[in-house]
Enzyme design. Structure first.
Site, PDB file in Angstrom:
ATOM      1  N   SER A 132      35.956 164.381  77.053  1.00 55.83           N
ATOM      2  CA  SER A 132      34.834 165.290  76.730  1.00 55.83           C
ATOM      3  C   SER A 132      33.753 164.722  77.629  1.00 55.83           C
ATOM      4  CB  SER A 132      34.573 165.270  75.324  1.00 55.83           C
ATOM      5  OG  SER A 132      33.426 166.247  75.149  1.00 55.83           O
ATOM      6  N   CYS A 152      27.647 160.044  70.146  1.00 55.99           N
ATOM      7  CA  CYS A 152      26.766 159.990  71.448  1.00 55.99           C
ATOM      8  C   CYS A 152      25.449 159.223  71.295  1.00 55.99           C
ATOM      9  CB  CYS A 152      26.562 161.676  71.419  1.00 55.99           C
ATOM     10  SG  CYS A 152      25.684 162.251  73.008  1.00 55.99           S
ATOM     11  N   ILE A 159      36.803 153.986  72.995  1.00 55.25           N
ATOM     12  CA  ILE A 159      35.351 154.047  72.410  1.00 55.25           C
ATOM     13  C   ILE A 159      34.523 155.247  73.347  1.00 55.25           C
ATOM     14  CG2 ILE A 159      35.002 151.676  71.839  1.00 55.25           C
ATOM     15  CD1 ILE A 159      33.813 151.018  74.524  1.00 55.25           C
TER      16      ILE A 159
END
Length: 286
Positions: A18, A129, A190
């Site tokens: 992503s 994030c 990760i």
């Protein structure tokens, strides 16, 4: 080459991560993504549209990249109405939807909506994030907050739920076990490591947001170590990511305990990266 993630079968273990592959259909102009990719983790999506952080928000580093994009996206409604239909026209493999939020209610509502989309096979809950304030990583840095958000989302979804973990913690295993115990079907690890750079001419940070997430080959050994540790402690599937840029990296991730692998910033340096990795893996298997 086929792998299974919580009942979802992929034609191979290679998945663009992503944030580094947009919504996927853009890359179909370069190569037939439906033929090559196991899945796509689409750009991180929030309930409301986000412009993201101020510029500049990307900086190169030796063997890596710093970014503080800040989850720029058009919002869940537009993703469902416009972006997913564009991707469906060129990609018929399972899709992974990366969902982020600034409150548990936002996570729940976004996941409830995306869960209804037929081609979305797995929901990737981004609690990691590092580039947004008041959301994202703040949910992924303590076992208790991970448990709270996972339990809330699991009540409203039917698709497998994979939790994307931050490496910016003292004990990644404790966070992973909290997600597993709360009902997570799998894990993704990760996300980026927190870092920064200075502009020596101005004496100021290179990024407007001061700090950003470090990705690229520099973090691969850290990612590999964390995947290995978590695979020894948890029984649910793991999608390994962080600095993966070659077929050899993929094979190392699988040896460490991952079932599938996401390829991130390598796509920004070489838009054909995933295609080349799949071809190399296929030739090595033969």
């Amino acid at each position: 080459m086929r792998v299974n993630l919580s009942g979802v079968e992929l034609q191979n273990p290679v998945i663009p991560a992503s944030g580094c592959f947009g919504y996927g259909y853009e890359f179909d102009e370069l190569y037939p993504i439906d033929k090559y990719l196991g899945s796509i983790s689409i750009k991180g999506t929030t309930l409301q549209p986000r412009y993201g952080n101020p510029l500049p928000r990307i900086a190169e580093t030796p063997s890596g990249l710093l970014n503080s994009v800040g989850l720029q996206n058009p919002g869940i409604h537009k993703v469902i109405a416009e972006e997913l239909p564009k991707l469906r026209r060129v990609f018929h493999q399972p899709i992974i939807a990366n969902i982020s939020g600034f409150s548990i209610d936002e996570y729940v509502e976004c996941c409830r909506m995306i869960d209804k989309e037929e081609q979305v096979a797995i929901i990737e809950l981004n609690v990691s994030c590092p580039n947004v304030h008041g959301g994202g990583m703040s949910f992924g840095t303590s076992p208790d907050s991970v448990k709270e958000v996972v339990k809330a989302v699991k009540r409203v979804v039917t698709k497998p739920l994979y939790v994307k973990l931050t490496p910016n913690v003292s004990d990644i295993v404790a966070i992973a076990k909290a997600a597993e115990e709360s009902g997570s079907d799998g894990l993704v690890l990760i996300n980026t490591l927190l870092g920064m750079r200075f502009n020596l001419k101005t004496g100021k940070p290179v990024l407007a947001n001061v700090t950003g997430g470090l990705s690229g080959p520099a973090i691969f050994p850290v990612a590999l170590r964390m995947v290995y540790q978590v695979s020894q402690a948890c029984r649910i599937p793991i999608i390994g990511c962080g600095g993966v840029s070659s077929a050899s990296d993929v094979r190392e991730m699988l040896l460490a305990g991952a079932t599938a692998v996401e390829v991130g910033s390598a796509n920004l340096r070489d838009p054909y990266a995933c295609m080349r990795i799949v071809e190399d893996l296929s030739s090595q298997n033969n």
